[in-house]
Motif scaffolding. Structure first.
Motif, short mmCIF file in Angstrom:
data_model
loop_
_atom_site.label_atom_id
_atom_site.label_comp_id
_atom_site.label_asym_id
_atom_site.label_seq_id
_atom_site.Cartn_x
_atom_site.Cartn_y
_atom_site.Cartn_z
N PHE B 125 55.83 34.23 52.51
CA PHE B 125 56.62 35.33 51.95
C PHE B 125 57.08 35.05 50.54
N TRP B 126 56.88 33.82 50.06
CA TRP B 126 57.23 33.54 48.66
C TRP B 126 56.29 34.25 47.70
N MET B 127 55.21 34.80 48.21
CA MET B 127 54.31 35.57 47.35
C MET B 127 54.91 36.94 47.02
N ILE B 128 55.88 37.36 47.81
CA ILE B 128 56.45 38.70 47.61
C ILE B 128 57.55 38.62 46.56
N PRO B 129 57.52 39.48 45.56
CA PRO B 129 58.62 39.45 44.59
C PRO B 129 59.83 40.19 45.16
N TYR B 130 60.85 39.45 45.52
CA TYR B 130 62.08 40.08 45.98
C TYR B 130 63.24 39.24 45.47
#
Lengths: 235, 461
Positions: B125-130
């Motif tokens: 989930f670190w691939m998701i920019p949040y």
């Protein structure tokens, strides 16, 4: 003045004893893979001594070349990491943040020197080696990429010490584990920004070459080589 | 044989309302394959990636081969069906749904591969920019981050593209079903009543999606190719990779489509709908892409050989003459030597002929991806760092189970949705092949289409 850390490898001095490899393993908590896994290309080595043979029997020549992370200024490994685990530090090192690494292994593929090692399994140390782990260096878990840091823990502690004593770092005040253990002084570490340092002087030698220099990666590791040293002839 | 609108509906809804024992056997087999894959995956997650055959310097092998392969297969559907829709090719009607379903499922499988190939999949989930307490975004300079966004865009677009033309068919199932099934399909049909306004909106939406999905599909496989060509690795660092990958993807996609259609035709008894004409036309497209694939491969190999750069030649010879030569020449035979004669002679361009050609192409294109990845990685610049690669049973199992997963998803889908677009076939019943849609001239709310006339016989070539 900011530092620019560099290493010089004098190939004419290297005897291939691999003391640097052992020193690196114990300084940086590098696990050993074991015979079986090593045969399958699973060793973790931040520095390795490569051998190349030239010529046939009865006059074979062997050359030794310590290969480690070249700490490139234009490092191919850095931009490809999707999570910023590999990044460029302010002092020009190729940093590797273990906690940020998710293990895509893209950096290892992008590295032309194949100096990045992957933790295929969780690390293990045979007793009593588990008691000699360096408390200044984190132990890496499974699924993480790692590589030579130029002994960043030594750099940092020397910098902190110098700062506490309100003085500049002196050349030769500290060095990396590999350079410290090199009996023939083939490895010299220091600050390339300090023109009077031994490493800066040697890096400007006319024997200096860069490994795969034409790829444009701008390595901070310099190799010194006079050519056919075994023949006694100079270049 | 001519089919009326009622017969079409009956024929195509039959698989949804009846279940044969053959279907149950197929589902069981596919589930077993998936189960084996789940076990292998569990073992890999527990022990670490070391249970694979990958090593230093071959850090990617079967995993990324499967990823590129499945994302390539996904170009079957959306792209082909979008282009055929935009060209208004009337023969496309029975083909589009099978193609679009292949797309959605193969993206799912393809996207799952890199998510599980990383060292620590639980941190994907670190691939998701949040915004997070870590204060770090993904690295947008990394081709893997581009992949993440390209594939998620493509997946969203493909699901929409599959869903839109299915709405009227969900309504058809709803109208034929009872009980819980009626409720579920009622929800899926989004209150479809078949009013002229709904038809008009559906047409517009489908047209927008068809136009939008083409550049997305092209960009996806280009970006997949950039995972390789953005690096300095010999034979990876190539400008030809973008278009080469896109063509390869469409090539393998059409092959997958033909093979799936041949199976559907046999097992769902759709002989009346998936006719030799469709296999003939798709066979011609397959021939075109096979020739294009050969052209790209030839251009890539010739320029490398002529340029004679030492580091590239190491990879070049290793793949065509040394240890990878058997795989390379099998690939050439599978992708070119076998399919081209079959597909270029009209007599052989039958259902069996195209299915044979497609099967070899599926194998050949998998090998092509393997040959792009592995020989380059184990022959990088420094000779003393060369390596080799041999897969382990875990990788073999995971690859086999990806095919099982595809079969399972497809089988379940064919149970839930008519595999051929009913309403589009009915539109095709109209004298000029449709375009204008009329609704039932009754006083009650129009529920379905009323169309008259025979199903058009095979369109002359």
């Amino acid at each position: 003045m900011s530092h620019k850390w560099g290493l010089v490898v004098d190939l004419d001095r290297c005897t291939g004893c691999e003391a640097c490899v052992v020193a690196c393993h114990s300084e940086n908590n590098i696990p050993t893979a074991g015979e079986d896994q090593a045969a399958r290309g699973r060793t973790i080595q931040w520095i390795r001594v490569e051998r190349t043979w030239e010529g046939d029997f009865p006059n074979p020549k062997v050359r030794f070349q310590p290969v480690l992370c070249q700490q490139c200024d234009a490092a191919p490994c850095e931009p490809v990491c999707p999570t910023y685990a590999s990044y460029h530090t302010e002092e020009g090192l190729n940093g590797q943040v273990y906690n940020r690494c998710i293990g895509t292994r893209f950096c290892a593929n992008a590295c032309p020197y194949t100096v990045r090692s992957f933790n295929f399994f969780n690390p293990k140390w045979e007793k009593p080696l588990n008691l000699q782990l360096n408390p200044d260096v984190s132990v890496r878990s499974v699924g993480i990429m790692e590589k030579c840091t130029f002994c960043v823990q030594r750099i940092k502690s020397a910098e902190i010490q110098a700062k506490a004593e309100r003085r500049e770092l002196k050349d030769g005040e500290f060095t990396t584990a590999c350079a410290q253990s090199c009996a023939s002084k083939a490895l010299v570490f220091g600050d390339l920004n300090d023109p009077n340092s031994e490493v800066a002087r040697m890096a400007n030698s006319d024997r200096a070459t860069k490994l795969l220099g034409d790829l444009g990666t701008k390595p901070n590791v310099t190799y010194l080589e006079r050519g056919n040293w075994q023949d006694g002839t100079n270049s | 044989m001519e089919r009326t609108a009622e017969q079409i509906e009956q024929d195509l809804l039959r698989p949804i309302f009846t279940t044969s024992s053959r279907y149950m056997i197929a589902v069981t087999l596919a589930s077993c394959m998936v189960l084996a894959g789940v076990c292998a995956l569990g073992y890999q997650l527990w022990e670490g990636i070391g249970v694979w055959g990958i090593n230093s310097p071959v850090f990617w092998a079967f995993d990324i081969t499967n990823f590129v392969f499945w994302i390539g297969i996904s170009h079957a559907g959306t792209l082909i069906s979008a282009i055929l829709r935009l060209c208004n090719a009337a023969w496309r009607r029975p083909v589009t749904r099978c193609a679009e379903a292949i797309t959605v499922f193969s993206i799912l499988i393809g996207a799952a591969v890199p998510l599980f190939h990383v060292g620590r999949p639980w941190l994907d989930f670190w691939m998701i920019p949040y915004p997070s307490e870590r204060g770090i975004w993904p690295n947008f300079r990394s081709p893997l981050a581009w992949d993440f966004f390209a594939i998620s865009t493509y997946f969203t677009g493909s699901v929409t593209f599959l869903y839109l033309p299915t709405i009227p068919d969900f309504a058809a199932v709803r109208d034929n079903a009872k009980g819980l099934r009626k409720k579920i399909y009622g929800l899926l049909a989004l209150g479809w009543q078949g009013t002229p306004r709904q038809w008009q909106r559906l047409e517009i939406a489908m047209h927008i999606m068809a136009i939008a999905i083409v550049p997305v599909a092209v960009s996806v496989h280009t970006i997949v190719s950039w995972d390789f060509s953005m690096t300095l690795v010999p034979m990876w660092h190539s400008t030809i990779f973008g278009p080469y990958f896109v063509i390869g993807a469409i090539f393998s996609g059409i092959a997958a489509l033909i093979l799936t259609m041949a199976l559907l035709r046999k097992f769902l008894h759709l002989e009346e709908y998936l006719r030799p004409l469709h296999f003939n036309n798709l066979g011609k497209l397959l021939l075109t892409t096979s020739l294009l694939w050969f052209y790209f491969t030839f251009a890539e190999r010739l320029t490398t050989w002529y340029g004679n750069s030492p580091s590239e030649m190491d990879v070049f010879w290793s793949s065509i003459r040394q240890n990878f030569a058997p795989i390379f020449w099998t690939m050439v035979v599978c992708n070119f030597v076998i399919p081209v004669p079959i597909l270029s002679v009209k007599k052989f361009r039958t259902i069996t002929g195209t299915a044979i050609a497609s099967s070899t192409i599926i194998i050949g294109m998998w090998l092509e991806r393997f040959l792009i990845i592995v020989p380059a990685l184990d022959h990088k610049y420094l000779r003393f760092a060369w390596g080799t690669y041999r897969p382990t049973w875990v990788e073999d199992t995971l690859m086999a189970s990806s095919f099982g997963m595809m079969a399972l998803l497809y089988l379940l889908f064919s149970k839930a949705v008519p595999m051929i677009s009913i309403w589009e076939l009915k539109v095709g019943l109209q004298p000029h092949g449709g375009g204008v849609i009329t609704t039932a001239p009754t006083k009650r709310k129009p529920r379905g289409l009323v169309l008259e006339g025979p199903l058009p016989t095979d369109v002359p070539e």
